[in-house]
Enzyme design. Structure first.
Site, PDB file in Angstrom:
ATOM      1  N   TYR A  37      67.084 -16.745 -11.991  1.00 54.71           N
ATOM      2  CA  TYR A  37      65.835 -17.342 -12.476  1.00 54.71           C
ATOM      3  C   TYR A  37      65.658 -18.760 -11.923  1.00 54.71           C
ATOM      4  CZ  TYR A  37      61.976 -18.867 -15.298  1.00 54.71           C
ATOM      5  OH  TYR A  37      60.751 -19.345 -15.675  1.00 54.71           O
ATOM      6  N   SER A 119      58.792 -30.498 -19.786  1.00 52.26           N
ATOM      7  CA  SER A 119      58.004 -29.272 -19.588  1.00 52.26           C
ATOM      8  C   SER A 119      57.533 -28.665 -20.909  1.00 52.26           C
ATOM      9  CB  SER A 119      58.874 -28.249 -18.853  1.00 52.26           C
ATOM     10  OG  SER A 119      58.373 -26.948 -19.033  1.00 52.26           O
ATOM     11  N   TYR A 143      51.502 -26.692 -19.685  1.00 48.26           N
ATOM     12  CA  TYR A 143      50.959 -25.375 -19.346  1.00 48.26           C
ATOM     13  C   TYR A 143      49.818 -25.180 -20.324  1.00 48.26           C
ATOM     14  CZ  TYR A 143      54.730 -24.022 -16.163  1.00 48.26           C
ATOM     15  OH  TYR A 143      55.594 -23.940 -15.104  1.00 48.26           O
ATOM     16  N   THR A 169      50.011 -28.545 -14.913  1.00 43.17           N
ATOM     17  CA  THR A 169      50.431 -27.652 -13.827  1.00 43.17           C
ATOM     18  C   THR A 169      49.417 -26.532 -13.659  1.00 43.17           C
ATOM     19  OG1 THR A 169      52.723 -28.205 -14.222  1.00 43.17           O
ATOM     20  CG2 THR A 169      52.305 -26.160 -13.012  1.00 43.17           C
ATOM     21  N   LYS A 251      49.268 -30.977 -11.026  1.00 43.44           N
ATOM     22  CA  LYS A 251      50.443 -30.557 -10.245  1.00 43.44           C
ATOM     23  C   LYS A 251      50.211 -29.165  -9.650  1.00 43.44           C
ATOM     24  CE  LYS A 251      55.447 -29.757 -10.833  1.00 43.44           C
ATOM     25  NZ  LYS A 251      55.674 -28.334 -10.992  1.00 43.44           N
ATOM     26  N   HIS A 275      55.524 -25.556  -6.369  1.00 39.13           N
ATOM     27  CA  HIS A 275      56.388 -25.099  -7.455  1.00 39.13           C
ATOM     28  C   HIS A 275      57.768 -24.683  -6.922  1.00 39.13           C
ATOM     29  CE1 HIS A 275      55.623 -24.154 -11.800  1.00 39.13           C
ATOM     30  NE2 HIS A 275      56.781 -23.529 -11.688  1.00 39.13           N
ATOM     31  N   VAL A 309      62.981 -31.278  -2.050  1.00 41.84           N
ATOM     32  CA  VAL A 309      63.659 -32.574  -1.871  1.00 41.84           C
ATOM     33  C   VAL A 309      65.146 -32.434  -2.235  1.00 41.84           C
ATOM     34  CG1 VAL A 309      63.815 -34.949  -2.703  1.00 41.84           C
ATOM     35  CG2 VAL A 309      61.572 -33.880  -2.389  1.00 41.84           C
ATOM     36  N   GLY A 329      63.711 -31.193  -8.319  1.00 43.14           N
ATOM     37  CA  GLY A 329      63.717 -29.973  -9.129  1.00 43.14           C
ATOM     38  C   GLY A 329      65.107 -29.389  -9.327  1.00 43.14           C
TER      39      GLY A 329
HETATM   40  C1  FNR Z   1      60.261 -25.018 -12.404  1.00 45.11           C
HETATM   41  N1  FNR Z   1      59.070 -25.723 -12.207  1.00 45.11           N
HETATM   42  C2  FNR Z   1      58.257 -25.970 -13.286  1.00 45.11           C
HETATM   43  N2  FNR Z   1      57.107 -26.689 -13.123  1.00 45.11           N
HETATM   44  C3  FNR Z   1      56.330 -26.990 -14.173  1.00 45.11           C
HETATM   45  O1  FNR Z   1      55.305 -27.649 -13.997  1.00 45.11           O
HETATM   46  N3  FNR Z   1      56.684 -26.579 -15.442  1.00 45.11           N
HETATM   47  C4  FNR Z   1      57.805 -25.843 -15.673  1.00 45.11           C
HETATM   48  O2  FNR Z   1      58.108 -25.495 -16.803  1.00 45.11           O
HETATM   49  C5  FNR Z   1      58.607 -25.494 -14.568  1.00 45.11           C
HETATM   50  N4  FNR Z   1      59.719 -24.732 -14.750  1.00 45.11           N
HETATM   51  C6  FNR Z   1      60.563 -24.504 -13.684  1.00 45.11           C
HETATM   52  C7  FNR Z   1      61.741 -23.785 -13.901  1.00 45.11           C
HETATM   53  C8  FNR Z   1      62.644 -23.622 -12.857  1.00 45.11           C
HETATM   54  C9  FNR Z   1      63.937 -22.893 -13.112  1.00 45.11           C
HETATM   55  C10 FNR Z   1      62.369 -24.194 -11.591  1.00 45.11           C
HETATM   56  C11 FNR Z   1      63.356 -24.093 -10.454  1.00 45.11           C
HETATM   57  C12 FNR Z   1      61.186 -24.855 -11.358  1.00 45.11           C
HETATM   58  C13 FNR Z   1      58.734 -26.296 -10.873  1.00 45.11           C
HETATM   59  C14 FNR Z   1      59.278 -27.711 -10.742  1.00 45.11           C
HETATM   60  O3  FNR Z   1      58.585 -28.613 -11.557  1.00 45.11           O
HETATM   61  C15 FNR Z   1      59.158 -28.232  -9.298  1.00 45.11           C
HETATM   62  O4  FNR Z   1      57.832 -28.097  -8.849  1.00 45.11           O
HETATM   63  C16 FNR Z   1      60.075 -27.516  -8.315  1.00 45.11           C
HETATM   64  O5  FNR Z   1      61.323 -27.208  -8.904  1.00 45.11           O
HETATM   65  C17 FNR Z   1      60.307 -28.419  -7.101  1.00 45.11           C
HETATM   66  O6  FNR Z   1      61.010 -27.763  -6.110  1.00 45.11           O
HETATM   67  P1  FNR Z   1      62.598 -27.884  -5.885  1.00 45.11           P
HETATM   68  O7  FNR Z   1      62.970 -29.350  -5.943  1.00 45.11           O
HETATM   69  O8  FNR Z   1      63.253 -27.079  -6.981  1.00 45.11           O
HETATM   70  O9  FNR Z   1      62.772 -27.284  -4.543  1.00 45.11           O
END
Ligand code: FNR
Length: 381
Positions: A37, A119, A143, A169, A251, A275, A309, A329
């Site tokens: 996940y 979040s 959300y 988001t 976002k 994302h 990143v 992330g």
């Molecule tokens: C997320 N991301 C995310 N974004 C958001 O706006 N609300 C959320 O609840 C979540 N939940 C979430 C869960 C998991 C397991 C991951 C990996 C990602 C996206 C997150 O904010 C972000 O955009 C990305 O994780 C950035 O990319 P990297 O750094 O993981 O490559």
């Protein structure tokens, strides 16, 4: 320096300093469901790969004899002073990585003055996460529920808990095709994980026949469609403005026209993000989307960046291309999995030290000195 000093006594760090290698370490630590996940992406994973490849398309051109012996990473984001141009991205369901979840991540971030964007899908309530955060700026990610009363209640609670900036988001109005989760039939929300914000919400609770404590599955099944079948329109943004008096950041922007629409809608900022490659497969690398968006709207609102990143050099490239700050992330969630609060702190200290050293060696003293002339486009293989 600390790490080298400990090395003299034969102690190496428990968690790797290589943020790209953290994923492998976490793989052997977590059950396949939670690992899939967190690490997984949409469909073939092409977008996740594109996110990393996009950084390789740019190369830093270092400058010499600039006196960058000491650096100051301090910056401002939306008028708020931050000790470095890095925030923790909003990531829900942290308790699948570690039982201490988001409050542990918030404490680690706060200990370094870094802002964690909380979040909506957190495993702990708004009030619990706020209590764990420090005195720095508090950001809350929404959300957007399709029930207005629930939405307003969540916003009010976030404001009462001291959150001042709202990140909305847009790219996850329904979950994507994610084969790893499908093959394992693993979705944390169905198990009632990542539902704490809703389950603790007084308005949401009045909509249930039985309380979430008595019937968590029923409550989850009521909540999931509320935030995952709601493709809103641009004309609905004034509703959020009406119910939130601080800055609003959108976002999930990748298209330059959407960035322009964010300006027209009077938004304060955007996060150029796909994302982390979890939503649409086959999308351009997020960094590839950044320059044209900065060109179009960079002087009209604040542009933040995420997706892929992993190093100080990555941060430098995003800033040089016009991002005000980046969101980190998955690496911090792997840190959480491997070492709880201390693990997140280690990951953050690693990227901060990497950024500080790389910035100095590239010849810059502050993030604000970076501009497009710090980079050249790399010849493609
Ligand atoms: C997320 N991301 C995310 N974004 C958001 O706006 N609300 C959320 O609840 C979540 N939940 C979430 C869960 C998991 C397991 C991951 C990996 C990602 C996206 C997150 O904010 C972000 O955009 C990305 O994780 C950035 O990319 P990297 O750094 O993981 O490559």
């Amino acid at each position: 320096h600390e790490i080298y000093a400990q090395g003299l006594q034969g102690h190496t760090p428990e968690i790797t300093c290589n943020l790209e290698a953290l994923e492998d370490a976490a793989r052997s630590h977590l059950e396949p469901g939670p690992f899939g996940y967190i690490a997984g992406g949409a469909s073939t994973g092409a977008t996740m790969r594109a996110n990393r490849e996009a950084f390789d398309h740019w190369r830093i051109v270092p400058r010499m004899l600039t006196g960058a012996t000491t650096r100051d990473l301090t910056t401002t984001v939306l008028g708020q002073t931050m000790p470095a141009p890095i925030l923790l991205a909003p990531i829900g369901v942290n308790s699948i990585a570690h039982p201490h979840g988001e409050p542990a991540a918030a404490r680690a971030a706060a200990s370094l003055g870094i802002t964690m964007v909380m979040s909506t899908a957190s495993s702990y309530s708004i009030e619990d996460v706020a209590a764990a955060g420090g005195d720095g700026p508090r950001w809350f990610q929404l959300y957007w529920p399709d029930d207005d009363a629930v939405c307003v209640s969540i916003l009010r609670r976030a404001r009462d808990a001291g959150f001042t900036t709202l990140v909305v988001t847009l790219d996850t109005w329904t979950l994507a095709w994610r084969p790893s989760d499908l093959d394992q039939a693993y979705l944390p929300f169905i198990r009632g994980i990542g539902t704490a914000v809703a389950f603790s919400d007084p308005v949401f609770r009045t909509m249930l026949d039985r309380s979430p404590e008595e019937d968590p599955v029923g409550a989850s099944l009521r909540w999931i469609p509320m935030i995952s079948r709601t493709c809103r329109g641009w004309d609905e943004l004034p509703f959020l403005r009406q119910h939130w008096d601080g800055p609003i950041v959108l976002k999930g922007i990748q298209h330059v026209d959407d960035a322009r629409r964010a300006v027209e809608a009077g938004m304060d900022g955007i996060v150029v993000s796909n994302h982390g490659g979890r939503q649409v497969d086959g999308v351009i690398g997020s960094l590839d989307a950044l320059p044209s968006i900065v060109d179009a709207v960079g002087d009209k609102l604040e542009v933040l960046f995420d997706s892929g990143v992993r190093t100080g050099a990555d941060v430098i490239k995003a800033l040089a291309l016009g991002a005000r700050a980046v969101l980190l992330g998955r690496p911090y969630v792997y840190g959480l999995a491997l070492g709880g609060e201390a693990g997140v702190r280690h990951v953050l200290r690693s990227i901060l030290a990497d950024l500080d050293q790389t910035l100095g060696l590239a010849g810059y003293r502050t993030p604000t000195e970076l501009g497009p002339d710090a980079l050249i486009r790399a010849p493609r293989a």
